[in-house]
Structures are given as C-alpha cells and as structure tokens.
Motif scaffolding. Structure first.
Motif, PDB file in Angstrom:
ATOM      1  N   UNK A   1       0.852  -1.196   0.000  1.00 15.42           N
ATOM      2  CA  UNK A   1       0.000   0.000   0.000  1.00 15.42           C
ATOM      3  C   UNK A   1       0.885   1.244   0.000  1.00 15.42           C
ATOM      4  N   UNK A   2       0.582   2.225  -0.873  1.00 12.75           N
ATOM      5  CA  UNK A   2       1.456   3.405  -0.924  1.00 12.75           C
ATOM      6  C   UNK A   2       1.238   4.278   0.299  1.00 12.75           C
ATOM      7  N   UNK A   3       2.302   4.977   0.650  1.00 11.77           N
ATOM      8  CA  UNK A   3       2.266   5.820   1.851  1.00 11.77           C
ATOM      9  C   UNK A   3       1.339   7.020   1.644  1.00 11.77           C
ATOM     10  N   UNK A   4       0.598   7.358   2.680  1.00 10.39           N
ATOM     11  CA  UNK A   4      -0.181   8.598   2.581  1.00 10.39           C
ATOM     12  C   UNK A   4       0.665   9.717   3.191  1.00 10.39           C
ATOM     13  N   UNK A   5       0.981  10.715   2.367  1.00  8.95           N
ATOM     14  CA  UNK A   5       1.824  11.810   2.845  1.00  8.95           C
ATOM     15  C   UNK A   5       0.984  12.783   3.659  1.00  8.95           C
ATOM     16  N   UNK A   6       1.716  13.481   4.557  1.00  8.71           N
ATOM     17  CA  UNK A   6       0.998  14.343   5.504  1.00  8.71           C
ATOM     18  C   UNK A   6       1.485  15.796   5.390  1.00  8.71           C
ATOM     19  N   UNK A   7       0.545  16.685   5.287  1.00  8.02           N
ATOM     20  CA  UNK A   7       0.900  18.105   5.178  1.00  8.02           C
ATOM     21  C   UNK A   7       0.259  18.906   6.306  1.00  8.02           C
ATOM     22  N   UNK A   8       1.026  19.863   6.818  1.00 11.45           N
ATOM     23  CA  UNK A   8       0.474  20.818   7.783  1.00 11.45           C
ATOM     24  C   UNK A   8       0.093  22.070   6.995  1.00 11.45           C
ATOM     25  N   UNK A   9      -1.154  22.483   7.119  1.00 12.97           N
ATOM     26  CA  UNK A   9      -1.636  23.663   6.374  1.00 12.97           C
ATOM     27  C   UNK A   9      -1.768  24.846   7.316  1.00 12.97           C
ATOM     28  N   UNK A  10      -1.154  25.962   6.943  1.00 13.94           N
ATOM     29  CA  UNK A  10      -1.364  27.180   7.736  1.00 13.94           C
ATOM     30  C   UNK A  10      -2.772  27.691   7.432  1.00 13.94           C
ATOM     31  N   UNK A  11      -3.597  27.703   8.444  1.00 12.98           N
ATOM     32  CA  UNK A  11      -5.000  28.100   8.246  1.00 12.98           C
ATOM     33  C   UNK A  11      -5.221  29.442   8.938  1.00 12.98           C
ATOM     34  N   UNK A  12      -5.504  30.457   8.122  1.00 11.08           N
ATOM     35  CA  UNK A  12      -5.727  31.780   8.720  1.00 11.08           C
ATOM     36  C   UNK A  12      -7.201  31.997   9.030  1.00 11.08           C
ATOM     37  N   UNK A  13      -8.040  31.288   8.305  1.00 18.40           N
ATOM     38  CA  UNK A  13      -9.482  31.526   8.415  1.00 18.40           C
ATOM     39  C   UNK A  13      -9.998  32.210   7.160  1.00 18.40           C
ATOM     40  N   UNK A  14      -9.074  32.625   6.286  1.00 22.87           N
ATOM     41  CA  UNK A  14      -9.464  33.257   5.026  1.00 22.87           C
ATOM     42  C   UNK A  14      -9.670  32.222   3.926  1.00 22.87           C
ATOM     43  N   UNK A  15     -10.100  32.722   2.776  1.00 19.28           N
ATOM     44  CA  UNK A  15     -10.436  31.824   1.670  1.00 19.28           C
ATOM     45  C   UNK A  15      -9.216  31.080   1.116  1.00 19.28           C
TER      46      UNK A  15
END
Ligand code: SF4
Length: 347
Positions: A1-15
């Motif tokens: 099974x291929x690895x699921x990569x993980x990302x941290x998203x900077x969320x400001x609350x904007x679009x």
C-alpha cells in the motif's frame, strides 16, 4: 500500500488557506491545520465585543475552515514569541505596523518545527504570488521558504505552477499538474474555485486577517509605545487597543472610552487593572484611565467622559471615579464643551 503523505496547512481563516488545504485533500494528502494566535488576529473579535455588529457571525474562521475541510486544527499560541517579530522586523513594516514578511517567515518556521516534531512531510500555505504587496511578491516568495528553513518543503498549492518545483512535487507525493497557477490581486479565480468546491459563506476574501494592517489600530499601537517609551506590550494592552475611543489629553495618560454597551461590558473586565470613570446621574460610557493621574487629571477626565454621556448638554453630570489606590468617590462636573475636545487628542 502506498504511503499517505501528511501536510500541515497554515489556516488563517481566510479563503486562500481554505482552498489550498482543499486542493491537497483532493490529492489524497492527509492534511491537518495550524492556526497561529498572535493576539492581533481579527477573527470575529470586534464583532464578538461590539453589539452593533450582531449581524456578523461570531465565529472563529480558522475553526470554521477546518470544519468545512473536515480536518483537525491545532491552534498554537505564539503571543510571546511574536513580540520580537513585531518589535524588530528584519524586513520592516508594510503600509501600517504589519511586519508581514517577517511574520510569514516566522510562522512557516514554526510550522517546520511542528512537522518535524509530529512526523509530517511538508507544509502548505494559501499564498498567491503577487497578491500582497509585502509578503506575496515574486521576490519574497523564496525569501519565506529560505529564511524559515522550510526550503522546498513549503508548497503553495494555489500558485505552485508559477514557482520552482518543491520536494512534494519532485518526489511525486503530489501531482504538479493538478496544482494551480493563480497570480495577482484578482480574486475571481479563488471565488470560482470556492464555488466548484461548494464553499459558501467564507470569510471576506480581501478582509485583513490581523489588526496590524489596520491604520487606526497601528496608530494606537505606536502611541502606546511612545507614551511608555518602550516598544513592548502585554496581551491586555493589545486587546484594549481593539476597543473604545482612545483620547490622550496629556502625554502621560490616555482615556479609553467605551463606544457602546458591548465595549463597556468588555472593558468592565479591566477595572481592577486601571482606574476607571463611570457616569452615575446619566447613562454614559465606561472609561478606563491608562497612565499615572492625580486628582485634577481625573476631574478633567470626568468632564471629558461626561461629554460622551447622555448628560452632555446638561449643566452638570455626576460620575463615579474608581482609583486603584483609594476608595471610589463621586464627583459632579460640567461636561466639557464639544469644541474643547481637541482633535489631536484622538489617538
Ligand atoms: S497580516 Fe498580520 S498575520 Fe497576516 S502576514 Fe501580515 S502581520 Fe502576519
């Protein structure tokens, strides 16, 4: 099974940060959001305090974004560390007291530390090249990646096709072809994408995410620093700059006068920290007194506060003065004439 990569998203609350995270989710990436709390975040704060703005939703837009995306959100308090960013920005300020470039570098750096600690693979932001005059220019996009230390682990899904390949693209963790090439200040592509994704009711696209971009707020912050001869602040200071009418009749003290019921209630919480003045004989605002004042100063301040009460056109108004160092007492004064409230008192 291929690895699921993980990302941290900077969320400001904007679009933009909402869309950037969604683009990654669409590619099967595991995304978690990080929202940094600097103390200057707008985030419905004013709407939550002021009664007049009851029509605006009292919500934390970062949490709302995470809910729309169905992702976990980590809200990280950076109030103390952020002081150095604001007080000594290497790249200077924008149009107001917003150190946007240093701020971005700092936040991406913090996100880098976070992904290292939490075993995530890369960082995403909602930045769009050419959208903001300071931090989102062609020349400054690499500065953020380099000076934060994130280098090619920083992916901007909304404009990635205009930028050199990042590691997630090179390694095939994400498909570059499915990333976007947004640029410039035109918000229509973002709005169209939001529509495609079925997002409605997102935070005002061009709305500022923090008070430091606000001219009036910035003036008040500079005034605070000048009055204290120190470019420092506490959380309470920056919260109070968000409310009330700020008048400085003398260099050594400032009056913060509530403009409506919501603000008066909010300021009530600070009456143990500041001397305060409240009208007794008429409906009127609560006033906090910031600075060292004597009895004469407070009497003059009471005349000013009376000016903003329902008794402003009466011969006299009675007010209660609560000094921190003595018992409360009442004083009856003649409200200051409108013309005597000097324009240059307004901070
Ligand atoms: S607007 Fe405020 S939070 Fe956003 S980058 Fe600029 S300083 Fe940072």
């Amino acid at each position: 099974m291929s690895k699921q990569y993980k990302a941290a998203a900077l969320i400001s609350g904007g679009l933009d940060s909402l869309l950037a995270a969604k683009v990654m989710l669409e590619q099967g990436i595991h995304v978690e959001g990080i929202n940094f709390f600097t103390g200057f975040c707008v985030e419905g704060h004013t709407a939550a305090i002021r009664k007049k703005q009851q029509d605006k939703p009292k919500r934390n837009n970062a949490l709302w974004s995470a809910e729309q995306l169905g992702i976990k959100l980590h809200i990280i308090d950076i109030v103390d560390e952020y002081k150095d960013v604001l007080i000594n920005p290497k790249h200077g300020y924008g149009a107001n007291m917003n150190p946007c470039l240093d701020c971005k570098i700092f936040m991406v750096h913090k996100a880098l530390e976070w992904i290292q600690e939490n075993d995530f693979d890369f960082i995403i932001t909602g930045e769009v090249m050419g959208q903001r005059p300071m931090s989102q220019r062609k020349e400054t996009m690499p500065v953020v990646a380099n000076e934060s230390g994130a280098e090619d682990l920083l992916l901007r899904p909304l404009c990635a096709k205009n930028l050199p390949m990042t590691k997630p693209e090179k390694e095939g963790w994400v498909e570059r072809e499915k990333l976007l090439a947004f640029h410039g200040r035109n918000r229509k592509p973002q709005m169209a994408l939001a529509k495609d994704f079925g997002f409605e009711d997102y935070a005002s696209p061009a709305g500022g995410c923090c008070f430091l971009t606000d001219e009036n707020y910035s003036k008040k912050l500079v005034d605070l620093w000048q009055a204290r001869s120190s470019r420092d602040y506490e959380m309470d200071d920056i919260m109070l700059l968000k409310v009330g009418r700020h008048l400085r009749p003398k260099p050594y003290y400032k009056l913060i006068i509530g403009r409506e019921e919501g603000e008066n209630k909010f300021m009530q919480g600070y009456t143990k920290m500041f001397s305060s003045i409240k009208t007794v004989s008429h409906a009127g605002p609560l006033c906090l007194v910031d600075g060292a004042t004597d009895k004469d100063d407070l009497e003059y301040a009471a005349q000013i506060v009376a000016r903003y009460s329902q008794g402003k056109n009466e011969d006299t108004v009675t007010l209660q003065i609560n000094r921190l160092d003595s018992e409360p007492y009442e004083i009856t004064v003649k409200p200051l004439a409108a013309d005597d409230v000097k324009q240059d008192w307004h901070v």
